[in-house]
Design an enzyme around this catalytic site. Structure first.
Site, PDB file in Angstrom:
ATOM      1  N   CYS A 168     -44.524  44.369  55.862  1.00  0.00           N
ATOM      2  CA  CYS A 168     -43.780  45.846  56.246  1.00  0.00           C
ATOM      3  C   CYS A 168     -43.300  46.464  54.948  1.00  0.00           C
ATOM      4  O   CYS A 168     -43.760  47.642  54.985  1.00  0.00           O
ATOM      5  CB  CYS A 168     -42.508  45.476  57.088  1.00  0.00           C
ATOM      6  N   CYS A 185     -34.427  10.359  59.547  1.00  0.00           N
ATOM      7  CA  CYS A 185     -33.148  10.494  59.338  1.00  0.00           C
ATOM      8  C   CYS A 185     -32.813  11.410  60.873  1.00  0.00           C
ATOM      9  O   CYS A 185     -31.881  10.972  61.196  1.00  0.00           O
ATOM     10  CB  CYS A 185     -32.927  11.389  58.236  1.00  0.00           C
ATOM     11  N   HIS A 186     -33.683  12.379  61.172  1.00  0.00           N
ATOM     12  CA  HIS A 186     -33.348  13.140  62.233  1.00  0.00           C
ATOM     13  C   HIS A 186     -33.589  12.630  63.727  1.00  0.00           C
ATOM     14  O   HIS A 186     -33.187  13.054  64.623  1.00  0.00           O
ATOM     15  CB  HIS A 186     -33.789  14.414  62.031  1.00  0.00           C
TER      16      HIS A 186
END
Lengths: 284, 109
Positions: A245, A103-104
């Site tokens: 974190c 597709c890309h």
């Protein structure tokens, strides 16, 4: 004598504290592969004007060798994972027999994508991170299994998509349909958690530049993600970092991919609007 | 062949005769030390690249013996004197007998 002793110990305490004063971010310029000059320091976006004047990439808080490593793709170990993802990009998978490339096309077509994520998705009415978008493609376009949110395959793919946007400024939207999520992210950013009762802001807004033991506290910008960390020799995703974190505040963490972390990612990304996309960057 | 071993080399395309150039090499390899154990407690067998060489027009430039403490994806950076145009050959020797090769030509500026 007692008085002298007390004075001496007071002096000793003072000098120890003296050693813990702030160390400024490095005065350095990041030029990628001797051609692309990156923005690692710029004026804070307007929504941050109450809190910060300037925003700094985490690159400026790392040591000389680590900074140099990131300046050349050959020296950057994160690029090994980008190459692995490039192979996956071109390999058909799933029931539809399609690859990302079907597709890309070439990965160059993804230039600019990383800079605007997380982003509103109109069809599903939700804020989507790049990871969510990759999994949506895999599930609905390729008929392939979803990747784990912080899995190696996923993080490598995000790094590949990020790598073609390097040098472009982060530019996530914070108004319109995403405004509500952005506000939620902002609230999370300033909410203290855990037994240590620390919010993101306590370290990354109030105290950046200070030493936290041997570590140089950055502003917690995420323009460099996915990050190759020297301590675990792999690429690390934004949500894995958030989890680390929050855990370090001694709290129960949210899950990677949870609505809370998606909102936080949107907010933290917006704090870096104007910095260059750096992923895959190198940190300690 | 160990899975995913892929050599990469960076050599300048041109140099003047007598120049000293910097060469960078990296090979993706897991470099299993033999010291680790799997979930069942069995030792994971050693699988590393144990030797790396670089030759220029048949003459040896560098010959490295590698040991298990060397990290994943070993990276070497070294300098070489270039007397003439020619070809650098790079060879990595795996514990399992595999040999990975790469070569780069360099022209005179």
């Amino acid at each position: 004598m007692t008085l002298l002793k007390n004075t001496l110990s007071a002096v000793a305490v003072l000098s120890i504290m003296g050693a813990a004063v702030s160390a400024e971010p490095a005065d350095d310029t990041l030029i990628l592969n001797e051609e692309t000059e990156m923005v690692t320091k710029t004026a804070a976006p307007s929504h941050l004007s109450d809190a910060l004047d300037e925003i700094y990439s985490g690159w400026l808080f790392r040591g000389t060798e680590t900074r140099a490593m990131q300046a050349d793709d050959f020296d950057n170990p994160g690029m090994i994972f980008v190459e692995q993802a490039e192979e996956v990009w071109n390999t058909p998978e799933g029931s539809e027999g399609k690859s990302c490339a079907s597709c890309h096309g070439a990965t160059d077509s993804m230039a600019g994508v990383r800079a605007v994520y997380p982003k509103w998705n109109e069809a599903t009415g939700e804020v989507r991170t790049l990871e969510m978008q990759v999994n949506d493609c895999r599930e609905n376009q390729m008929g392939a299994e979803k990747y784990g949110y912080t899995s190696g395959d996923m993080t490598n793919m995000v790094a590949l998509i990020s790598s073609v946007s390097r040098g472009l400024p982060i530019n996530v939207a914070i108004d319109g349909p995403v405004a509500e999520t952005w506000e939620k992210g902002k609230e999370l950013y300033y909410t203290r958690t855990g037994q240590l009762e620390l919010s993101c802001a306590n370290c990354h807004e109030d105290s950046y530049g200070m030493m936290i033991r041997a570590d140089h506290l950055s502003q917690g910008q995420i323009n460099g993600f996915p990050v190759y960390r020297l301590k675990n020799t792999k690429l690390n995703s934004v949500h894995a970092r958030f989890k680390g974190c929050v855990r370090d505040t001694r709290a129960e963490t949210y899950n990677p991919g949870s609505p809370e972390f998606v909102a936080l990612e949107l907010y933290v990304a917006s704090r870096g609007n104007g910095l260059s996309v750096e992923g895959p960057s190198i940190r300690n | 062949m160990a899975s995913g071993a892929k050599p990469r080399v960076k050599v300048p395309k041109t140099a003047a005769a007598g120049d000293t150039i910097t060469i960078k090499t990296l090979i993706s390899h897991k470099m299993e030390s033999g010291q680790r154990k799997d979930k069942e407690g069995n030792a994971i067998p050693r699988s590393i690249i144990n030797r790396f060489t670089c030759d220029f027009n048949g003459e040896n430039v560098i010959d490295v013996a590698m040991e298990p403490a060397i990290s994943t994806n070993p990276f070497f950076e070294f300098e070489a004197l270039v007397p003439e145009a020619g070809e650098f050959k790079f060879t990595w020797y795996d514990d399992d007998g595999s040999v990975y090769e790469e070569s780069k030509t360099i022209a005179m500026a």
